[in-house]
Scaffold this active site. Structure first.
Site, mmCIF file in Angstrom:
data_model
loop_
_atom_site.group_PDB
_atom_site.id
_atom_site.type_symbol
_atom_site.label_atom_id
_atom_site.label_comp_id
_atom_site.label_asym_id
_atom_site.label_seq_id
_atom_site.Cartn_x
_atom_site.Cartn_y
_atom_site.Cartn_z
ATOM 1 N N HIS A 1 -0.655 -4.519 19.447
ATOM 2 C CA HIS A 1 -0.197 -4.309 18.171
ATOM 3 C C HIS A 1 0.466 -3.022 18.193
ATOM 4 O O HIS A 1 0.067 -2.016 18.822
ATOM 5 C CB HIS A 1 -1.556 -4.425 17.133
ATOM 6 C CG HIS A 1 -0.861 -4.160 15.891
ATOM 7 N ND1 HIS A 1 -0.799 -2.873 15.126
ATOM 8 C CD2 HIS A 1 -0.768 -4.985 14.725
ATOM 9 C CE1 HIS A 1 -0.332 -3.029 14.055
ATOM 10 N NE2 HIS A 1 -0.689 -4.224 13.634
ATOM 11 N N HIS B 1 5.357 -5.368 8.762
ATOM 12 C CA HIS B 1 5.421 -6.501 9.280
ATOM 13 C C HIS B 1 5.433 -7.540 8.382
ATOM 14 O O HIS B 1 4.673 -8.274 7.738
ATOM 15 C CB HIS B 1 4.069 -6.795 10.217
ATOM 16 C CG HIS B 1 4.042 -6.302 11.546
ATOM 17 N ND1 HIS B 1 2.846 -5.820 12.047
ATOM 18 C CD2 HIS B 1 5.077 -5.737 12.321
ATOM 19 C CE1 HIS B 1 3.309 -5.186 13.314
ATOM 20 N NE2 HIS B 1 4.507 -5.161 13.355
ATOM 21 N N CYS C 1 -8.599 2.208 6.372
ATOM 22 C CA CYS C 1 -7.681 2.571 5.377
ATOM 23 C C CYS C 1 -8.010 2.192 4.238
ATOM 24 O O CYS C 1 -8.649 0.893 4.123
ATOM 25 C CB CYS C 1 -6.186 2.453 5.679
ATOM 26 S SG CYS C 1 -5.408 1.092 4.591
ATOM 27 N N CYS D 1 0.723 -1.249 -0.018
ATOM 28 C CA CYS D 1 0.008 0.013 -0.033
ATOM 29 C C CYS D 1 1.052 1.282 -0.168
ATOM 30 O O CYS D 1 2.173 1.143 0.232
ATOM 31 C CB CYS D 1 -0.801 -0.079 1.214
ATOM 32 S SG CYS D 1 0.179 -0.068 2.718
ATOM 33 N N SER E 1 1.601 -10.003 10.632
ATOM 34 C CA SER E 1 0.819 -8.996 9.893
ATOM 35 C C SER E 1 -0.365 -8.852 10.110
ATOM 36 O O SER E 1 -1.220 -9.775 9.642
ATOM 37 C CB SER E 1 1.182 -9.149 8.252
ATOM 38 O OG SER E 1 0.236 -8.500 7.340
ATOM 39 N N SER E 2 -1.082 -7.707 10.666
ATOM 40 C CA SER E 2 -2.518 -7.725 11.050
ATOM 41 C C SER E 2 -3.414 -7.707 9.793
ATOM 42 O O SER E 2 -4.498 -8.613 9.741
ATOM 43 C CB SER E 2 -2.664 -6.457 12.046
ATOM 44 O OG SER E 2 -4.039 -6.269 12.070
ATOM 45 N N ASN E 3 -3.068 -6.859 8.899
ATOM 46 C CA ASN E 3 -4.090 -7.115 7.884
ATOM 47 C C ASN E 3 -3.840 -8.228 6.745
ATOM 48 O O ASN E 3 -5.052 -8.501 6.353
ATOM 49 C CB ASN E 3 -3.680 -5.532 6.928
ATOM 50 C CG ASN E 3 -2.383 -5.835 5.792
ATOM 51 O OD1 ASN E 3 -2.417 -6.452 4.788
ATOM 52 N ND2 ASN E 3 -1.204 -5.264 6.351
ATOM 53 N N GLU F 1 0.547 -0.384 16.024
ATOM 54 C CA GLU F 1 -0.294 0.820 15.946
ATOM 55 C C GLU F 1 -1.074 1.034 17.266
ATOM 56 O O GLU F 1 -1.144 2.325 17.587
ATOM 57 C CB GLU F 1 -1.260 0.379 14.714
ATOM 58 C CG GLU F 1 -2.023 1.629 14.357
ATOM 59 C CD GLU F 1 -2.851 1.655 13.260
ATOM 60 O OE1 GLU F 1 -2.559 0.538 12.340
ATOM 61 O OE2 GLU F 1 -3.920 2.122 13.347
#
Ligand code: SF4
Length: 305
Positions: free
Chosen positions: A125, A42, A192, A14, A220-222, A127
């Site tokens: 996390h 991540h 996002c 991204c 990686s959360s996403n 963030e």
């Protein structure tokens, strides 16, 4: 027998990840060795590659020698950590994604205006840890957390971790609105564009595929949310770091496979997975779903302009 692989057109880097990686590379080129607080994004492969070029990843800024450049990762950091880095006489470069910074600014604004804040996110996390430093706020991760919440009367607002989609947060938001009739939503959703596009695309894949592979790291959360999205639609899905983690037994009885990757994953890893599968199965049709261009770019951190 596998006949078709459909690629998500919304996959990989991204704008926030692109910017953060570029910032590290630029710093290495200009200043030589640079220190990076936490993994810049991540992804294990990205981190290893940057290490080989001269980046040093640290989890405690006390390890950084005085006068060194210190980059804050795309996930953002708390103001307390920024202050600490100044006290240690480090030269900070802030590669926090601008969409995360937006949430930090919102948190400060709402707090200044007398709101009680609730953050929907994942405990621990990077963030979430950073955002929670910008104002006092209560973290909720589940609907059960909402049920246990006790807030005094007055203005209440919720904010969300950027790597959760509207689907991820909708049950919690519903529970919050039911419990606190006066709760306000952020002016513009914090979710996002990249998170939403990648998840929407997995939903499309789920309508056409019997299995979906997501390339991404376990932290990686996403990427993990992409696997969950597929499973929510009843499609088996696995998160793999790279081609070495493909289990070909998964592909038994699969005729159409969906393939995507998280927002911190370099495209070469997807290509390697694709090559490993096509070389095993031979003549398979490979194509992308249609996409609209994301067209989002962020300027470099101001310290590098
Ligand atoms: S996933 Fe979204 S919030 Fe996270 S770095 Fe990328 S653009 Fe920024």
């Amino acid at each position: 027998m596998l006949q078709e692989i459909i690629l998500s057109p919304f996959r990989g880097f991204c704008a926030g990840v692109d910017r953060a990686i570029f910032a590290v590379e630029e710093c290495i080129e200009r200043f030589g060795t640079v220190y990076v607080n936490h993994q810049i994004v991540h992804n294990t492969h990205v981190v290893r590659d940057l290490e080989s070029k001269g980046a040093v990843f640290i989890e405690d800024i006390a390890e950084v020698p005085t006068g060194s450049y210190l980059i804050f990762s795309a996930h953002g950091v708390s103001p307390q950590l920024k202050e600490q880095s100044r006290n240690f006489k480090l030269l900070p470069i802030d590669a926090t994604c601008p969409l995360v910074t937006k949430v930090h600014i919102e948190a400060q604004d709402y707090f200044r205006k007398g709101y009680s804040l609730i953050l929907i996110g994942h405990a621990g996390h990077q963030e979430t840890l950073g955002t929670m430093g910008y104002a006092p706020m209560t973290l909720v991760q589940t609907v059960e957390d909402v049920e246990k919440l006790e807030m005094h009367n007055g203005k209440i607002v919720y904010l969300t971790q950027t790597t959760l989609s509207l689907d991820d947060t909708k049950d919690i938001v519903f529970a919050l609105k039911k419990k606190f009739s006066n709760i306000e939503s952020p002016k513009v959703e914090d979710i996002c564009y990249a998170t939403q596009n990648r998840q929407d695309s997995v939903k499309e894949l789920a309508e056409r595929c019997q299995l979906i592979l997501v390339v991404g790291s376990q932290n990686s959360s996403n990427s993990k949310r992409l696997v969950e999205t597929a499973k929510r639609f009843g499609i088996p899905s696995y998160l793999i770091e790279d081609e070495s983690e493909i289990n070909f037994d998964w592909l038994e009885n699969v005729t159409t496979l969906g393939l995507t990757s998280g927002a911190s994953v370099p495209e070469f890893l997807v290509k390697n997975v694709l090559n490993a599968i096509t070389s095993c199965f031979g003549n398979i049709s490979v194509h992308n779903l249609e996409r609209i261009d994301e067209k989002i770019e962020f300027a470099l951190p101001r310290e590098l302009n």
